[in-house]
Design an enzyme around this catalytic site. Structure first.
Site: not given
Length: 427
Positions: A267, A282, A354, A357, A395
């Site tokens: 990404r 990130r 996070e 999801s 993460r």
């Protein structure tokens, strides 16, 4: 893609949902344009069908007509029909292209059970797990962040990662690479036990696949694409796994279909200047385990609960402190109609991260990718799709390093991971 019948039959309800539940006036404006063009398209299609019917009737009459003058008149009229039909068909083609482009820009509609809220500040913490594990953690006055721990142990190499590829890249070395690999294998095994079939998908897909899952056209600026061929590097395994069944009609008895996949994800991170510049939180490349479900509409909400529990099981076995967040309407993703996040506590970073999801898409993706199912003599219907990370790296790796750090700077290996590290107890 939302059901076109909703815009046609209940336009005010859809517009009110975009404005008053999603707080998305741009989407409401696009929806208004779709309603306008759809009405125009149906009028043109009706006129074209009428002319084609007349043409067919008069074509039959030409063959029966013996009078040369009358026959010539009929032929002239048919030529006029042909020209007008060609003009209308051209307009319809242009309208169809414009309508498709606009429909792809419309976000999914929230399930009625989703709480109303404007932003992530109003998201609801459903539960927080982890207090009972505090006694097992080292009593450190000031837990160190993973970037200090990783560099001291020689398991994260930031300098050489940047030298090779630039900012937001790093190397995992030695026990760091082994720990990452252990996490991946552990997660895949957990989900396989839960009934998911493992898939190893391609890391590059065609644009039509990105469109099918909702990444295109909205998120085109976050993707890495091949400059010469129609290949996009996947942002998540959700894309290739969902598109396994694109343009297919599945047997109803095969549902639910559960897949799990490991993939490297890419990404183009759009981060504020100076934000999250430390560590591995990130990056432009990361690993992730993804669960994807194809289910009958009637049971999709229950399947979302099961998906969430399946992701939580990874957290429970790793004995990491985590919490479950329910998204309000204003914080739903473009594609989701209902969504939960799992966040893990990172004491060194002093924040919740996070790591998953878990989303229900309803038939939103299935309409875009034409994925249907058929039971008996019933007409084919669109499946409901779901996906959830189980879990996202790095993460989860951050959480392990920071939660299992010892006073001497070493890392205690979670019990669930020790079999994957040859029984090793500390790093």
């Amino acid at each position: 893609m939302i059901d076109p019948k909703l815009l046609r039959e209940r336009p005010e309800e859809v517009l009110a949902t975009y404005r008053d539940r999603l707080f998305d006036n741009d989407a409401a404006s696009i929806a208004e344009r779709v309603i306008e063009l759809d009405k125009k398209r149906r009028e043109l299609a009706s006129r074209a069908d009428e002319l084609k019917s007349k043409r067919n009737v008069e074509s039959a009459a030409v063959g029966r007509e013996k009078d040369a003058e009358k026959r010539a008149l009929l032929l002239s009229q048919m030529a006029n029909y042909k020209d007008e039909i060609a003009r209308l068909d051209g307009e319809l083609t242009t309208l169809d292209t414009e309508l498709r482009g606009l429909e792809l820009q419309l976000p999914n509609l929230p399930d009625p059970s989703v709480p109303l809220g404007h932003s992530d500040a109003e998201n609801i913490v459903l539960r927080q797990i982890g207090d009972e594990w505090k006694a097992a953690r080292p009593n450190l006055a000031a837990p160190k962040p993973h970037w200090e721990l990783g560099e001291k142990l020689g398991i994260i190499d930031f300098e050489r990662g940047v030298k090779i590829s630039g900012s937001r890249f790093y190397l995992l070395r030695g026990n760091g690479a082994r720990l990452q690999r252990a996490l991946i294998s552990f997660m895949l095994d957990v989900h396989r036990e839960q009934g998911y079939e493992e898939v190893y998908p391609p890391s590059m897909v065609k644009s039509i696949c990105m469109e099918g899952t909702g990444q295109l056209p909205k998120f085109a600026d976050t993707m890495y694409r091949d400059a010469e061929e129609d290949f996009t590097f996947v942002p998540t395994a959700e894309v290739p796994v969902t598109n396994m069944y694109r343009d297919e009609v599945l047997p109803g008895e095969s549902l639910p279909i559960n897949h799990v996949a490991y993939s490297v994800c890419y990404r183009r991170e759009k981060m504020a200047h100076g934000k999250d510049t430390r560590g591995i939180k990130r990056g432009h490349q990361f690993d992730k385990i993804e669960m994807v479900k194809f289910v009958a509409p009637e049971g999709s909400l229950a399947e979302l609960d099961k998906l969430l529990d399946d992701a939580e099981e990874v957290m429970r076995r790793l004995e990491l402190p985590y919490r479950v967040i329910e998204m309000v309407t204003g914080d739903l993703s473009f594609t989701a109609c209902k969504k939960y996040d799992l966040e893990v506590w990172a004491p060194g970073c002093d924040e919740w991260l996070e790591v998953s999801s878990c989303s229900l898409f309803g038939d939103f993706q299935a309409r875009r990718a034409a994925i249907r199912f058929k039971t008996g003599k019933d007409k084919p219907r669109f499946v409901h799709t779901l996906n959830g990370s189980g879990l996202a790296l790095p993460r989860t790796l951050i959480a392990v390093l920071e939660n299992y750090q010892q006073a001497d700077g070493s890392i205690l290996v979670p019990k669930a991971l020790r079999p994957y590290l040859g029984g090793q107890e500390t790093l």
